[in-house]
Design an enzyme around this catalytic site. Structure first.
Site, short mmCIF file in Angstrom:
data_model
loop_
_atom_site.label_atom_id
_atom_site.label_comp_id
_atom_site.label_asym_id
_atom_site.label_seq_id
_atom_site.Cartn_x
_atom_site.Cartn_y
_atom_site.Cartn_z
N ALA A 64 35.72 32.58 38.34
CA ALA A 64 35.72 34.04 38.35
C ALA A 64 36.98 34.48 37.62
CB ALA A 64 35.72 34.54 39.79
N GLU B 229 40.36 27.39 43.96
CA GLU B 229 40.78 28.70 44.47
C GLU B 229 41.97 28.62 45.42
OE1 GLU B 229 37.63 27.63 44.27
OE2 GLU B 229 36.31 29.23 43.58
N GLY C 120 34.08 29.75 40.26
CA GLY C 120 32.78 30.38 40.06
C GLY C 120 31.89 29.63 39.08
N GLU D 23 30.35 27.04 41.14
CA GLU D 23 29.42 27.74 42.03
C GLU D 23 28.14 28.14 41.30
OE1 GLU D 23 32.70 30.33 43.19
OE2 GLU D 23 32.13 30.00 45.28
N1 COA Z 1 40.09 33.83 34.74
C1 COA Z 1 40.66 34.49 33.74
N2 COA Z 1 41.18 33.90 32.66
C2 COA Z 1 41.13 32.55 32.61
C3 COA Z 1 40.56 31.79 33.63
C4 COA Z 1 40.00 32.48 34.72
N3 COA Z 1 39.39 31.85 35.73
N4 COA Z 1 40.68 30.49 33.30
C5 COA Z 1 41.30 30.44 32.10
N5 COA Z 1 41.60 31.70 31.69
C6 COA Z 1 42.26 32.08 30.45
C7 COA Z 1 43.76 31.79 30.50
O1 COA Z 1 44.44 32.81 31.19
C8 COA Z 1 44.08 31.71 29.04
O2 COA Z 1 44.17 33.01 28.54
P1 COA Z 1 45.36 33.40 27.47
O3 COA Z 1 45.07 32.53 26.28
O4 COA Z 1 45.13 34.85 27.23
O5 COA Z 1 46.64 33.05 28.14
C9 COA Z 1 42.83 31.09 28.43
O6 COA Z 1 41.79 31.30 29.39
C10 COA Z 1 42.97 29.60 28.20
O7 COA Z 1 43.36 28.98 29.41
P2 COA Z 1 44.66 28.04 29.56
O8 COA Z 1 45.08 28.06 30.98
O9 COA Z 1 45.70 28.42 28.55
O10 COA Z 1 44.02 26.63 29.16
P3 COA Z 1 44.52 25.19 29.63
O11 COA Z 1 43.81 24.21 28.77
O12 COA Z 1 46.00 25.12 29.68
O13 COA Z 1 44.00 25.05 31.14
C11 COA Z 1 42.43 25.29 32.93
C12 COA Z 1 42.61 25.06 31.41
C13 COA Z 1 40.91 25.46 33.15
C14 COA Z 1 42.93 24.07 33.70
C15 COA Z 1 43.19 26.56 33.36
O14 COA Z 1 42.82 27.62 32.48
C16 COA Z 1 42.90 27.01 34.77
O15 COA Z 1 43.41 26.43 35.71
N6 COA Z 1 42.11 28.09 34.91
C17 COA Z 1 41.85 28.69 36.21
C18 COA Z 1 40.86 27.90 36.99
C19 COA Z 1 40.65 28.55 38.35
O16 COA Z 1 41.56 28.67 39.16
N7 COA Z 1 39.41 28.99 38.61
C20 COA Z 1 39.05 29.64 39.85
C21 COA Z 1 39.22 31.11 39.69
S1 COA Z 1 38.83 31.99 41.19
#
Ligand code: COA
Length: 262
Positions: free
Chosen positions: A67, A136, A113, A116
């Site tokens: 999400a 989360e 999400g 999910e």
């Molecule tokens: N919501 C909003 N934006 C998200 C996102 C999410 N769930 N997951 C990734 N993004 C965005 C990042 O903020 C980043 O944006 P930016 O370029 O404007 O800074 C872009 O996507 C790329 O992500 P980034 O974190 O730079 O890539 P990474 O390769 O370093 O890491 C992940 C990849 C998936 C490990 C990391 O993005 C992450 O942990 N995301 C969140 C996962 C999460 O907690 N999901 C549950 C949400 S309730």
């Protein structure tokens, strides 16, 4: 007008592919993306010839990374947070309740999400590079789009609690061993494998296909007795249906069947 973040295409008769296209945010689900997924599902369901829907994410990095965290961070009251969870839950339930068989083509991160969503779909095929998890807890929250319930049903409460309370993701191979995905393939063959399976399903007798999904998926929640009753009821209807007649007759006449969905 909001950005277009979801595309829907018909890839062959009876088979659609829905792609979440918000690659710069790793296909994260905000309210607009959820609305657009629902609109695409409406279109697929309105088409009487639909049999299979493949769902995937844009790019090679993410299926859906969760999400939208920015949207969650802006929520400032409990009612709005609850509405957001209910919105996702309702939408994902529609995939489960649909008679169309759905395939998650997990092309990368399926987190929060994203996992999910994948768990609400019927079949899950993952690229070797995919990572699946419910992170989360690292944000101080828990899954809200069905994760606590569907993950537990799929992998058992112990593993589900570990994944949800630690936030630790699993590799595609680990997910396969846990029963969380059905198959793991090299990333460059992922869509071919999903299309291959979709093609096989799309050629089957439509009523039998829909009954298979309803009964197998329903078995998670029914008693054995209720499930057996429903199976016998569906079997009896299909045995005397036009397609049931055609399928058995075609076998005896050593020719391919021509199913019509009746
Ligand atoms: N919501 C909003 N934006 C998200 C996102 C999410 N769930 N997951 C990734 N993004 C965005 C990042 O903020 C980043 O944006 P930016 O370029 O404007 O800074 C872009 O996507 C790329 O992500 P980034 O974190 O730079 O890539 P990474 O390769 O370093 O890491 C992940 C990849 C998936 C490990 C990391 O993005 C992450 O942990 N995301 C969140 C996962 C999460 O907690 N999901 C549950 C949400 S309730």
């Amino acid at each position: 007008m909001s950005d277009v973040w979801v595309t829907l295409e018909q890839v062959e008769a009876g088979v659609h592919r829905l792609r979440i296209e918000r690659e710069r945010a790793l296909n994260a689900l905000n309210a607009d993306v959820l609305d657009q997924i629902e609109a695409a599902l409406d279109r697929v369901e309105a088409d009487q010839s639909s049999r299979v829907l493949i769902v995937t994410g844009q790019g090679t990095k993410a299926f859906v990374a969760g999400a939208d965290i920015e949207a969650i961070s802006r929520v400032d009251n409990q009612a709005a947070a609850r509405a957001f969870a209910a919105r996702g839950q309702r939408l994902f339930q529609r995939f489960e309740e649909s008679s169309i068989i759905t395939i998650a083509a997990i092309n990368g991160y399926a987190l929060g999400g994203g996992l999910e969503l994948a768990m609400a779909l019927d079949l899950r095929i993952a690229a070797h590079s995919a990572r699946l998890g419910q992170p989360e807890i690292n944000l101080g929250i828990i899954p809200g789009f069905g994760g606590t319930q569907r993950l537990s049903r799929l992998v058992g409460p112990g593993q589900a609690l570990w994944m949800i309370s630690s936030g630790e993701p699993v590799t595609a191979e680990e997910a396969k061993a846990l029963g969380l995905v059905d198959m793991v393939v090299p990333a460059d063959t992922l869509m071919d494998e999903c299309l291959r399976r979709a093609h096989i399903l799309a050629e089957k007798a439509p009523l039998a296909l829909a009954a298979s999904k309803r009964l197998v998926m329903g078995s998670r929640d029914w008693t054995l007795e209720s499930g057996l009753n429903q199976e016998a009821e569906a079997f009896s209807r299909l045995a005397v249906s036009a397609d049931g007649r055609e399928g058995t007759q075609a076998f005896l006449e050593k020719r391919p069947p021509k199913f019509q969905g009746r």
